[in-house]
Scaffold this motif. Structure first.
Motif, PDB file in Angstrom:
ATOM      1  N   TYR A  92      39.383  44.916  27.489  1.00  0.00           N
ATOM      2  CA  TYR A  92      40.014  44.251  28.798  1.00  0.00           C
ATOM      3  C   TYR A  92      38.949  43.937  29.747  1.00  0.00           C
ATOM      4  O   TYR A  92      38.063  44.328  30.052  1.00  0.00           O
ATOM      5  CB  TYR A  92      40.776  45.422  29.453  1.00  0.00           C
ATOM      6  N   PHE A  93      39.143  42.563  30.292  1.00  0.00           N
ATOM      7  CA  PHE A  93      38.271  41.982  31.046  1.00  0.00           C
ATOM      8  C   PHE A  93      39.004  41.370  32.253  1.00  0.00           C
ATOM      9  O   PHE A  93      39.784  40.734  32.345  1.00  0.00           O
ATOM     10  CB  PHE A  93      37.692  40.662  30.151  1.00  0.00           C
ATOM     11  N   CYS A  94      38.543  41.860  33.376  1.00  0.00           N
ATOM     12  CA  CYS A  94      39.022  41.606  34.778  1.00  0.00           C
ATOM     13  C   CYS A  94      37.870  40.649  35.570  1.00  0.00           C
ATOM     14  O   CYS A  94      37.023  41.371  35.595  1.00  0.00           O
ATOM     15  CB  CYS A  94      39.433  42.759  35.459  1.00  0.00           C
ATOM     16  N   TYR A  95      38.122  39.573  35.792  1.00  0.00           N
ATOM     17  CA  TYR A  95      37.179  38.466  36.189  1.00  0.00           C
ATOM     18  C   TYR A  95      37.669  38.159  37.818  1.00  0.00           C
ATOM     19  O   TYR A  95      38.642  38.312  38.186  1.00  0.00           O
ATOM     20  CB  TYR A  95      36.781  37.377  35.561  1.00  0.00           C
ATOM     21  N   SER A  96      36.686  37.580  38.429  1.00  0.00           N
ATOM     22  CA  SER A  96      36.730  36.854  39.797  1.00  0.00           C
ATOM     23  C   SER A  96      36.343  35.485  39.820  1.00  0.00           C
ATOM     24  O   SER A  96      35.163  35.364  38.966  1.00  0.00           O
ATOM     25  CB  SER A  96      36.116  37.746  41.014  1.00  0.00           C
ATOM     26  N   LEU A  97      36.918  34.482  40.322  1.00  0.00           N
ATOM     27  CA  LEU A  97      36.335  33.172  40.348  1.00  0.00           C
ATOM     28  C   LEU A  97      35.309  32.984  40.928  1.00  0.00           C
ATOM     29  O   LEU A  97      34.358  32.235  40.552  1.00  0.00           O
ATOM     30  CB  LEU A  97      37.258  32.333  40.771  1.00  0.00           C
TER      31      LEU A  97
END
Length: 303
Positions: free
Chosen positions: A273-278
């Motif tokens: 699972y990958f949670c990114y921020s712009l």
């Protein structure tokens, strides 16, 4: 209009736009490998696909920065990337969970509309809205008409019409140019199902063709729009990557689910699972792969 055009005029988006510009530059530097088609597909897609393709670019670019033996596939078809090892090739496939994407579309597009007419020039507003109403509009393919209606009502100060739309606004005139958002109704998200059963169904249906190129594949999952913030989201992703004491049962369930599921789907050896921020190129939380079994683990630099 692509949202990225609106972001060009948003003072809070400078860091994000700098990173997005680098990603655009990478695609332009790889036109012969399919970069032009990927760029058009990304920046001129609808909002849902824009979210999906943004996650793909962030995840793949991050993995390539940590692993020189990972190459992405810029062609419009096929698996998203590959990991080259001494004795085998492993596929890298990216997918996303967009159960809460209607909320993202609503906030981004409504901000675009009321900013474009100058409504925020001398004020800050708080927008209170109903997520169940957003889901209804999204499922009936009327979300954009709904956003246009809400924006027009805000501009015209039509309180009665806003109430009919399940939207309420408060105006603060000490600051200008900002919007704060508040969901007025509770939303019980089946987030554990999204992360397990629903994701598995998506992988074995819509990703079936991509996963046939390689005998072994790792699936990376963008989870930015999986659910509304609640007692577990997004904190559980932090604990998956670096440990913790709040969600051991849920994490254990996720782990055991994928170990069993991947026994049936032999060509998938890992889920991450990958949670990114712009505005940052590293993932929001440390990454961890759930492996089908210890013997299937391969070396992938994640953090």
């Amino acid at each position: 209009m692509p949202l990225i055009i609106h972001w060009l005029s948003c003072p809070g988006m400078e860091d994000s736009l700098t990173i997005l510009d680098r990603k655009v530059g990478y695609l332009l530097d790889n036109l012969s490998r399919g970069g032009e088609g990927k760029l058009k597909q990304w920046l001129f897609s609808d909002d849902v696909n824009f979210c999906t393709l943004t996650a793909e670019r962030y995840i793949l670019d991050y993995l390539r920065s940590k692993n020189k033996n990972i190459e992405d596939n810029l062609c419009p078809t096929g698996i998203d990337g590959s990991l080259s090892l001494a004795n085998k090739m492993v596929g890298i496939e990216i997918t996303t969970l967009n159960g809460f994407v209607a909320d993202w579309i609503f906030t981004e597009r409504l901000a675009q509309k009321i900013s474009s007419i100058g409504f925020l020039n001398d004020k800050t507003i708080r927008v209170k809205y109903s997520f169940s109403r957003l889901l209804k509009e999204f499922r009936e393919n009327t979300l954009y008409e709904y956003i246009h209606h809400v924006g027009s009502c805000i501009a015209d100060s039509s309180a009665c019409l806003l109430q009919d739309a399940n939207v309420y606004i408060e105006i603060e005139r000490r600051w200008s140019g900002s919007i704060s958002w508040e969901i007025t109704d509770e939303y019980e998200s089946p987030w554990i199902s999204y992360l397990t059963e629903d994701l598995y169904d998506k992988i074995v249906t819509s990703k079936k063709r991509q996963l046939t190129k390689f005998d072994k594949n790792i699936v990376f999952v963008g989870v930015n729009n999986i659910s509304s913030p609640n007692w577990a989201i997004p904190a559980i992703f932090s604990e998956i990557g670096q440990g913790g004491f709040s969600y051991p049962q849920q994490i254990s369930y996720i782990n055991s689910f994928w170990q069993k599921a991947m026994q049936y789907k032999k060509n998938i050896i890992g889920i991450c699972y990958f949670c990114y921020s712009l505005d940052r190129e590293a993932p929001f939380y440390p990454l961890k792969i759930f492996w089908s079994e210890d013997s299937e683990q391969v070396t992938v630099n994640l953090n």
